[in-house]
Enzyme design. Structure first.
Site, PDB file in Angstrom:
ATOM      1  N   LYS A 174       0.385 -30.527   0.808  1.00 37.45           N
ATOM      2  CA  LYS A 174      -0.270 -30.510  -0.478  1.00 37.45           C
ATOM      3  C   LYS A 174       0.809 -30.668  -1.847  1.00 37.45           C
ATOM      4  O   LYS A 174       1.438 -29.660  -1.517  1.00 37.45           O
ATOM      5  CB  LYS A 174      -1.828 -29.754  -0.905  1.00 37.45           C
ATOM      6  CG  LYS A 174      -2.330 -30.241  -2.202  1.00 37.45           C
ATOM      7  CD  LYS A 174      -3.121 -28.284  -2.100  1.00 37.45           C
ATOM      8  CE  LYS A 174      -2.650 -27.587  -2.610  1.00 37.45           C
ATOM      9  NZ  LYS A 174      -1.940 -28.052  -4.747  1.00 37.45           N
ATOM     10  N   GLU A 177      -0.251 -30.783  -8.083  1.00 35.47           N
ATOM     11  CA  GLU A 177      -1.623 -31.217  -8.918  1.00 35.47           C
ATOM     12  C   GLU A 177      -0.536 -32.080 -10.329  1.00 35.47           C
ATOM     13  O   GLU A 177      -1.166 -32.713 -10.362  1.00 35.47           O
ATOM     14  CB  GLU A 177      -2.777 -30.106  -8.861  1.00 35.47           C
ATOM     15  CG  GLU A 177      -2.361 -29.371  -9.700  1.00 35.47           C
ATOM     16  CD  GLU A 177      -2.772 -28.304  -8.773  1.00 35.47           C
ATOM     17  OE1 GLU A 177      -1.745 -28.222  -7.226  1.00 35.47           O
ATOM     18  OE2 GLU A 177      -3.052 -26.861  -8.388  1.00 35.47           O
ATOM     19  N   GLY A 227       6.860 -21.845  -4.059  1.00 34.31           N
ATOM     20  CA  GLY A 227       6.272 -21.439  -5.241  1.00 34.31           C
ATOM     21  C   GLY A 227       5.924 -20.091  -5.774  1.00 34.31           C
ATOM     22  O   GLY A 227       7.087 -19.545  -5.323  1.00 34.31           O
ATOM     23  N   GLY A 228       5.026 -19.591  -6.770  1.00 37.99           N
ATOM     24  CA  GLY A 228       5.009 -18.357  -7.518  1.00 37.99           C
ATOM     25  C   GLY A 228       5.142 -17.126  -5.954  1.00 37.99           C
ATOM     26  O   GLY A 228       4.456 -16.930  -4.737  1.00 37.99           O
ATOM     27  N   GLY A 232       2.261 -16.942  -3.194  1.00 41.37           N
ATOM     28  CA  GLY A 232       2.572 -16.993  -1.931  1.00 41.37           C
ATOM     29  C   GLY A 232       2.450 -15.178  -1.402  1.00 41.37           C
ATOM     30  O   GLY A 232       1.898 -15.351  -0.550  1.00 41.37           O
ATOM     31  N   GLU A 249       9.093 -19.464   0.614  1.00 39.16           N
ATOM     32  CA  GLU A 249       9.870 -19.948  -0.469  1.00 39.16           C
ATOM     33  C   GLU A 249       9.536 -19.154  -1.988  1.00 39.16           C
ATOM     34  O   GLU A 249       8.698 -20.339  -2.834  1.00 39.16           O
ATOM     35  CB  GLU A 249      10.857 -21.018  -0.743  1.00 39.16           C
ATOM     36  CG  GLU A 249      11.429 -21.492   1.042  1.00 39.16           C
ATOM     37  CD  GLU A 249      12.801 -20.686   1.124  1.00 39.16           C
ATOM     38  OE1 GLU A 249      13.144 -20.957   0.479  1.00 39.16           O
ATOM     39  OE2 GLU A 249      12.070 -20.618   2.691  1.00 39.16           O
ATOM     40  N   CYS A 283      13.547 -21.860  -9.180  1.00 38.90           N
ATOM     41  CA  CYS A 283      13.511 -20.804  -8.526  1.00 38.90           C
ATOM     42  C   CYS A 283      15.142 -20.076  -8.122  1.00 38.90           C
ATOM     43  O   CYS A 283      14.908 -18.536  -8.861  1.00 38.90           O
ATOM     44  CB  CYS A 283      13.195 -20.721  -7.202  1.00 38.90           C
ATOM     45  SG  CYS A 283      14.146 -22.171  -6.157  1.00 38.90           S
ATOM     46  N   GLU A 384       9.834 -13.142 -13.679  1.00 38.48           N
ATOM     47  CA  GLU A 384      10.224 -15.172 -13.720  1.00 38.48           C
ATOM     48  C   GLU A 384      10.150 -15.691 -14.299  1.00 38.48           C
ATOM     49  O   GLU A 384       8.614 -15.798 -14.926  1.00 38.48           O
ATOM     50  CB  GLU A 384      10.273 -15.507 -12.151  1.00 38.48           C
ATOM     51  CG  GLU A 384      10.406 -16.944 -12.518  1.00 38.48           C
ATOM     52  CD  GLU A 384       9.702 -17.007 -10.535  1.00 38.48           C
ATOM     53  OE1 GLU A 384       8.724 -17.393 -10.774  1.00 38.48           O
ATOM     54  OE2 GLU A 384      11.039 -17.581 -10.824  1.00 38.48           O
TER      55      GLU A 384
END
Ligand code: NAD
Length: 490
Positions: A174, A177, A227-228, A232, A249, A283, A384
């Site tokens: 995926k 989006e 992702g964030g 996660g 990650e 990141c 972040e």
């Protein structure tokens, strides 16, 4: 208008409810495409296809050298379509063409790396007590659920898909989006090289529906997510039902430590690159610059002077050095953080505003922004921001630098600038992070493991470690003297 479809079992598909999601160009605010809005139904179907395809052995039983030949062909096609892929990435993510072109070249190299690696020796034998011979072999995990973010739409996908396919798995993937353009081109390439249908499946849709289904579904054997950290954490919980293998990650707030004995101009130059490449939406961005107190003021002045000269504009302009933020929503989030920084009492010494002059008003541009005189309790130092916003902290000595460097919940990356080699290595070894640099920043190699300590993730991508993620390890013990064991008397 580009019409983007999902790819399930070798067929291009709309979603069952016919809904579409608009895809934007962040440099202009224009709608450039419409993507089928996938649902849980399509996610389930793709998982079922991937499961049946895996069990059929059409891919998992193929000789590694034959799987590798597909991967080499994919790499060649990525090179062939390099300029189209780079333009699509720039149009959809906003990054300058120069950066997008690097990503495309890296993506081809990643497929080649794993195509080569999968044909190399991969098992071991152990000498154990006679009459047994022990072997260790590697096998694919099964159905791999792969979920990626929008900041490197092509490259993050390839970091997962290439090793997963090399190892003989099937895939349900995926994209974000927000950025489906290059993923669709990648899957067109899969179709063009004749990858057997059902091996790689792509579903679109939101994280809370399609993403969550991939993380929860018991027919998915492994989840690999980038992702964030908040997402996660959710995925980790969702994946417990069938104890999925997992690679995460996640985010970062990486320290870039500048000692007074560093080559000054080199340190300033890399510090700019560390935070403003990718508009700070990286990141591993060096979003906290830690500077030794004797050069602090001089460093801040020079850094600000250079930051003001960065040419910000649309990614398809060859003069552009920094592009827009990926979306209006994300731009607003970054602007909010800038307000938080001001309220927290940090000294705003550069930027801080949305850019609306020079025809940028419809895009999502923010000035390169610098906060000085910050302290570790501030949110802008701990959280972040994922934008072109850097905080510059002051440290007294080596010990102070290490303690500040390790003072956040993250542990993705870190760098040290010093001309004292022993000190640079000593400090680097104390940074609690998975990716570190000395007198450089952002170097990433397909050969080297990528991943974080602490809340920056679990597991490693890339290198041989990245292949391990997508493989199960089995021991086989062979009795060379076939006779009853005689453990029980009758
Ligand atoms: P995000 O976590 O919002 O979304 C990432 C992906 O997860 C998207 O495809 C999204 O649809 C999906 N998702 C969202 N909610 C979900 C849920 N509940 N269940 C399943 N899937 C869900 O991240 P983003 O905003 O797209 O990307 C930015 C983040 O990615 C930053 O935190 C950045 O540090 C991180 N990142 C990390 C690395 C790394 O290698 N460590 C690399 C790139 C980006």
């Amino acid at each position: 208008m580009i019409d983007l479809k999902m790819y399930i079992n070798g067929e291009w598909r709309d979603s069952s409810n016919k809904e579409k999601r608009e895809v934007m160009n962040p440099a202009t605010g224009e709608v450039i495409a419409e993507a089928a809005e996938g649902t849980v139904e399509e996610a389930k179907e793709a998982i079922q296809v991937a499961k049946e395809t895996f069990e059929s052995g059409i891919w998992s039983d193929l000789a590694p050298v034959e799987r590798a030949s597909y991967l080499f062909k994919i790499a060649d096609k990525i090179d062939e379509y390099a300029s189209e892929l780079a333009s699509l990435e720039t149009m959809n993510n906003g990054k300058p063409l120069r950066e997008a072109s690097f990503d495309v070249a890296d993506a081809a190299a990643c497929f080649r790396y794993y195509a080569g690696l999968i044909t190399k020796p991969d098992g071991v034998t152990y000498s154990v007590a006679d009459p047994v011979q022990a072997l260790v072999v590697r096998e694919p995990v099964g159905v791999c659920g792969l979920i990626v973010p929008w900041n490197y739409p092509l490259l993050m996908s390839v970091w997962k898909i290439a090793p997963a396919l090399a190892a003989g798995n099937t895939v349900v993937y995926k994209p974000s989006e927000v950025t489906p353009l290059t993923p669709v081109k990648l899957f067109e390439i899969f179709e063009e090289v004749g990858l057997p249908k059902g091996v790689a499946n792509m579903v679109f849709g939101s994280g809370v529906t399609v993403g969550n289904e991939i993380a929860e579904n018991h027919d998915v054997n492994l989840i690999s997510f980038t992702g964030g950290t908040k997402t996660g954490r959710h995925i980790m919980k969702a994946a417990t039902g069938n104890i999925k293998k997992m690679s995460l990650e996640l985010g970062g707030k990486s320290p870039n430590i500048i000692f007074a004995d560093a080559d000054f101009e080199t340190a300033v130059d890399y510090a700019l690159f560390g935070i403003y490449a990718g508009s700070g939406q990286v990141c591993a961005a060096g979003s906290r610059i830690l500077v030794e107190e004797s050069i602090y003021d001089k460093f801040v002045d020079r850094f600000v002077e250079r930051a003001k000269q960065i040419n910000v504009g649309p990614g398809n302009d060859p003069d552009t050095e920094m592009g827009p933020l990926v979306s209006k929503e994300h731009m607003e989030r970054v602007l909010e953080y800038i307000e938080i920084g001001k309220q927290e009492g940090a000294r705003l010494v550069c930027g801080g505003n949305r850019m609306i002059d020079n025809d940028l008003e419809n895009g999502y541009f923010i000035e390169p922004t610098v906060f000085a005189d910050v302290n570790p309790s501030m949110r802008i130092v701990q959280e972040e921001i994922f934008g072109p916003v850097v905080v510059i902290e002051k440290f007294k000595d080596e010990h102070d630098a290490i303690s500040l460097a390790n003072s956040t919940a993250y542990g993705l990356a870190g760098a040290v600038f010093s001309n004292d080699g022993a000190k640079a290595l000593r400090v680097t070894k104390k940074i609690r992070a998975g990716i570190t640099w000395i007198n450089t920043y952002h170097n990433t190699y397909n050969e080297a493991p990528w991943g974080g300590y602490k809340q920056s993730g679990v597991g490693r991508a890339l290198g041989t470690y990245g292949l391990d993620t997508y493989q199960e390890i089995k021991q086989i013990n062979i009795n060379l003297q076939v006779e009853p064991i005689g453990w029980f008397s009758k």
